[in-house]
Design a protein around this motif. Structure first.
Motif, short mmCIF file in Angstrom:
data_model
loop_
_atom_site.label_atom_id
_atom_site.label_comp_id
_atom_site.label_asym_id
_atom_site.label_seq_id
_atom_site.Cartn_x
_atom_site.Cartn_y
_atom_site.Cartn_z
N MET A 94 30.62 34.79 35.89
CA MET A 94 30.88 34.30 37.17
C MET A 94 32.20 33.99 37.14
O MET A 94 32.74 33.31 36.23
N ASP A 95 33.11 34.04 38.16
CA ASP A 95 34.57 34.07 38.43
C ASP A 95 35.10 34.66 37.44
O ASP A 95 35.32 36.12 37.62
N THR A 96 35.82 34.18 36.25
CA THR A 96 36.38 34.97 35.42
C THR A 96 35.27 35.15 33.85
O THR A 96 35.95 35.33 32.79
N GLY A 97 34.05 34.82 33.97
CA GLY A 97 33.26 34.84 32.82
C GLY A 97 33.14 36.04 32.09
O GLY A 97 32.78 36.27 31.15
N CYS A 98 33.82 37.30 32.98
CA CYS A 98 33.49 38.69 32.39
C CYS A 98 34.64 38.83 31.27
O CYS A 98 34.57 39.74 30.45
N TYR A 99 35.51 37.84 31.02
CA TYR A 99 36.60 37.90 30.19
C TYR A 99 35.91 37.82 28.63
O TYR A 99 36.24 38.66 27.77
N SER B 213 27.71 40.26 37.87
CA SER B 213 28.83 39.39 37.81
C SER B 213 29.31 38.88 39.37
O SER B 213 28.78 39.69 40.37
N CYS B 214 30.10 38.13 39.50
CA CYS B 214 30.41 37.59 41.02
C CYS B 214 31.83 36.98 40.85
O CYS B 214 32.43 36.83 39.81
N ALA B 215 32.49 37.17 41.96
CA ALA B 215 33.99 36.74 42.10
C ALA B 215 34.10 35.27 42.12
O ALA B 215 35.35 34.92 41.97
#
Length: 323
Positions: free
Chosen positions: A113-118, A163-165
């Motif tokens: 979520m937000d920048t969690g994909c990092y 995932s979401c922005a």
């Protein structure tokens, strides 16, 4: 938030809170689930809050949120959302990466979520997957993790993960989960309680960028808009403006951190997006109107930008209109 429904109800979701996580995205994900439980009269969803060491976590807005467990005391959950925001890599270390990899090995469906994909990308868990994250980080994320297919969409849900922005996009992703699990009627009731507009689909764009007040850039954009069906080469565009293509490239890099080619393509695809949603024109006609030589090249470019093919977006638009 996985595509496949769980074997039992309530469905349990874990939320891993990294330092300076985006509280607005976290609460936007939780509140639709809480409201769904209240409306249905039974616990359809439950959640566990996790931090690295089990201690409360300070969000990006300075508020502190208590959690229920540390990484290694966390219960096994079918889905886990990594919640981050500013400086997401500061919360990533070898212990976290090992734990995320172990979760994946145990069959947990992981999302950001937000920048969690990092964090997930750093663990090597997103290679060859399609994900999204906040638009401010797209360029940096693409440069750091070239094997991940990152798109500027509201949210993404696949068999591999979700995932979401961030921000209000988490509401849309949770509403989509409620709809897939428990039907349109409940999702609409939850949306009404949230006073949320018609739920956006994954292909919805995150932003509508404004043109900076730079005369040469405005002239360039006017020329692009006037030549969507038959795109100019960047050299021809620069010649029309009376400048070198190198100067044009620097101009776009300074104001938008994008090349003229990338900006031109984005404008053509934006035009295609509106035509798909607002007109009955065929996909073939739209692809030609936006300067693509074939529907297949149009479809590839469109999916990379919006996370859905033109046909999928058209079907979603028709479905939304019928509701």
């Amino acid at each position: 938030m996985r595509l496949k429904p769980p074997d039992t109800v309530p469905e349990r979701i874990g939320f891993l809170l990294l330092p300076r996580f985006a509280m607005v995205a976290f609460f936007s994900a939780i509140e639709p689930l809480r409201i769904a439980n209240r409306i249905d009269g039974r616990p359809l969803f439950e959640w566990d809050l996790i931090s690295h060491d089990g201690e409360p976590v300070v969000a990006s807005n300075g508020m502190t949120l208590a959690v229920s467990s540390s990484l290694h005391a966390a219960p096994q959950v079918p889905s886990l959302a990594v919640c981050a925001s500013f400086e997401p890599e500061n919360g990533i270390d070898d212990e976290l990466i090992d734990w995320l990899r172990e979760c994946a090995r145990e069959g947990c469906v992981l999302g950001g979520m937000d920048t969690g994909c990092y964090a997930l990308a750093a663990a090597g868990l997103l290679d060859d997957q399609t994900v999204t994250l906040h638009w401010e980080c797209l360029a940096d994320f693409r440069a750091r993790f070239p094997r991940v297919d990152v798109v500027e969409s509201i949210y993404e849900v696949t068999d591999e993960g979700f995932s979401c922005a961030g921000g209000s996009a988490a509401i849309d992703m949770s509403l989509d989960l409620i709809r897939r699990r428990h039907g349109d009627a409940l999702a609409k009731q939850v949306r009404a309680q949230l006073i949320h507009e018609q739920g956006r689909r994954p292909a919805s764009r995150q932003r509508d960028p404004a043109i900076p007040q730079e005369p040469m850039l405005q002239r360039a954009m006017t020329l692009m808009e006037a030549n969507l069906a038959s795109p100019l080469s960047i050299r021809a565009l620069a010649n029309e403006l009376g400048i070198t293509w190198r100067r044009l490239d620097r101009l776009f890099a300074r104001h938008w951190a994008m090349s003229p080619q990338q900006t031109y393509l984005a404008r053509r695809l934006d035009h295609a997006y509106r035509l798909l949603c607002e007109t009955p024109h065929s996909i073939m006609d739209i692809s030609l109107a936006c300067g693509f030589a074939s529907p297949s090249s149009f479809s590839r470019a469109f999916r990379h930008q919006y996370g859905a093919t033109p046909r999928q977006l058209r079907q979603q638009a028709v479905s939304n209109h019928a509701q």
